[in-house]
Write a protein that holds these residues in place. Structure first.
Motif, mmCIF file in Angstrom:
data_model
loop_
_atom_site.group_PDB
_atom_site.id
_atom_site.type_symbol
_atom_site.label_atom_id
_atom_site.label_comp_id
_atom_site.label_asym_id
_atom_site.label_seq_id
_atom_site.Cartn_x
_atom_site.Cartn_y
_atom_site.Cartn_z
ATOM 1 N N GLY A 46 -3.969 6.278 -2.658
ATOM 2 C CA GLY A 46 -3.912 5.352 -1.607
ATOM 3 C C GLY A 46 -4.509 4.018 -1.848
ATOM 4 O O GLY A 46 -4.926 3.189 -1.039
ATOM 5 N N GLY A 47 -4.549 3.616 -3.328
ATOM 6 C CA GLY A 47 -5.092 2.292 -3.469
ATOM 7 C C GLY A 47 -3.771 1.201 -3.466
ATOM 8 O O GLY A 47 -2.724 1.598 -3.471
ATOM 9 N N LEU A 48 -4.291 0.012 -3.436
ATOM 10 C CA LEU A 48 -3.520 -1.023 -3.348
ATOM 11 C C LEU A 48 -4.425 -2.342 -3.991
ATOM 12 O O LEU A 48 -5.275 -2.800 -3.573
ATOM 13 N N THR A 49 -3.509 -2.858 -5.181
ATOM 14 C CA THR A 49 -4.245 -3.803 -6.183
ATOM 15 C C THR A 49 -3.149 -4.698 -6.559
ATOM 16 O O THR A 49 -1.898 -4.512 -6.468
ATOM 17 N N PHE A 50 -3.587 -5.663 -7.146
ATOM 18 C CA PHE A 50 -2.448 -6.720 -7.712
ATOM 19 C C PHE A 50 -2.216 -6.464 -9.153
ATOM 20 O O PHE A 50 -1.674 -7.125 -9.667
ATOM 21 N N GLU A 51 -2.918 -5.419 -9.422
ATOM 22 C CA GLU A 51 -2.470 -4.984 -10.909
ATOM 23 C C GLU A 51 -1.484 -3.797 -11.030
ATOM 24 O O GLU A 51 -1.220 -3.033 -10.041
ATOM 25 N N PRO A 52 -0.282 -3.750 -11.843
ATOM 26 C CA PRO A 52 0.607 -2.877 -11.906
ATOM 27 C C PRO A 52 0.141 -1.413 -12.186
ATOM 28 O O PRO A 52 -1.111 -1.315 -12.831
ATOM 29 N N PRO A 53 0.584 -0.410 -11.820
ATOM 30 C CA PRO A 53 -0.108 0.925 -11.653
ATOM 31 C C PRO A 53 0.276 1.266 -13.406
ATOM 32 O O PRO A 53 1.360 0.819 -13.970
ATOM 33 N N LYS A 54 -0.715 2.245 -13.911
ATOM 34 C CA LYS A 54 -0.476 2.636 -15.232
ATOM 35 C C LYS A 54 0.432 4.084 -15.359
ATOM 36 O O LYS A 54 0.714 4.451 -16.456
#
Length: 352
Positions: free
Chosen positions: A139-147
């Motif tokens: 459920g996270g939300l960030t400006f980094e693409p997921p790995k």
């Protein structure tokens, strides 16, 4: 049929001064005034076409003082300001030769910061960068693409138990005019609603322009609705107004009916269990997610009865669907590699 009803094709010239007025939470038609402004602006050679957007519901600029909408306090009497300082002076100038109202191209009330902003263009062009806010695991939300190389979140969408568009009980004669500012916490714990949320913001994030949801998703059915909501989550201990602690305010929300992914004129079945790219655009926004708040995204497949129930099985005409056409579907939202779902935010990088 609908092309014959539409008048967009006739908005091809600006012959008189035009003041387009909209409200961020217009429950009837926010798309209309924004689109009219944009279509006319293509032909505005004499700077006669203007836009004003405030923190109002449908027609909220023309009544009341506009300080509050539902429980949300904007810190000033926005409707009174519009009527006295914008509308009255605009009409006095163009109808009675009074002094110029000194209007910018677009005057928008920036919610969150609760201030009027003068824009030289709309959407704003200077100091605005499109940034992707990605869905993450847990459920996270960030400006980094997921790995993750292979990852998705899923839920079961059941037409017999649709997600309501606002908290129950839904009373027919009350609540409609302010439903868009309702607290979205009622939907957060439903098993058929997915949520992603940032950490607590360390700085303000100003979003000004057009937000676009890029959803990579699949369904086990052959038709599906995809609803995406962008939400401002207030701090749990909100000292400015303790009654708003933890409040989840919807900043933008809209729906894409899957059968129209390829064409509005020629609806098609969705290939079952196949990832599709859905682009859901919101007409306009001007909002500051304040330091100490969080940004949240919710995805669901029903918004009843605001949006009629999708059978989740492709039928030629949903209005003629039979009871046995309505079926449960497994919905998957992907967050991996080139199929990483994200929200494109027009982030203002420096003060205007």
């Amino acid at each position: 049929f609908w092309k014959r009803q539409g008048f967009a094709q006739w908005l091809n010239r600006v012959t008189v001064p035009t003041l387009n007025v909209a409200g961020w939470w217009d429950q009837e038609d926010f798309y209309g005034p924004i689109t009219i402004y944009e279509l006319l602006e293509r032909h505005d050679k004499e700077n006669k076409n203007f836009l004003v957007v405030g923190p109002w519901n449908h027609g909220g600029w023309s009544r009341g003082d506009g300080r509050k909408l539902g429980p949300v306090d904007f810190g000033s009497e926005t409707s009174t300001f519009y009527r006295k300082e914008v509308q009255a002076k605009f009409l006095a100038h163009y109808l009675k030769d009074k002094p110029s109202p000194n209007l910018p191209e677009a005057l928008t009330f920036q919610t969150g910061a609760n201030q009027w902003v003068r824009n030289d263009a709309w959407p704003p062009k200077q100091n605005v960068t499109a940034r992707a806010l990605y869905f993450q695991e847990k459920g996270g939300l960030t400006f980094e693409p997921p790995k993750d190389a292979s990852a998705f979140d899923s839920y079961i969408s059941d037409p017999d138990n649709p997600v309501p568009y606002r908290q129950r009980p839904i009373l027919l004669r009350s609540g409609w005019s302010t439903w868009q500012v309702n607290d979205q916490r009622f939907a957060s714990n439903r098993p058929d609603v997915l949520s992603w949320e940032t950490e607590v913001l360390m700085d303000d994030i100003t979003v000004s322009g057009k937000i676009i949801a890029n959803l990579f998703a699949s369904t086990s059915g052959t038709d599906s609705d995809w609803i995406v909501k962008l939400i401002d989550v207030y701090p749990e201990g909100y000292t400015a107004d303790p009654t708003m602690s933890g409040y989840q305010l919807m900043i933008a929300g809209d729906v894409m009916r899957g059968r129209y992914l390829k064409s509005i004129e020629k609806p098609q079945p969705i290939p079952a269990n196949t990832v599709q790219h859905y682009k859901i655009g919101f007409p306009a926004n001007d909002h500051v997610f304040k330091k100490g708040h969080r940004i949240k995204v919710q995805v669901q497949s029903s918004w009843f009865p605001l949006i009629d129930r999708n059978p989740q099985k492709f039928v030629p005409n949903i209005y003629l669907a039979k009871e046995n056409d309505f079926q449960k579907a497994t919905q998957r939202v992907y967050r991996m590699g080139k199929q990483a779902s994200y929200i494109t935010l027009p982030v203002v990088e420096a003060a205007r």
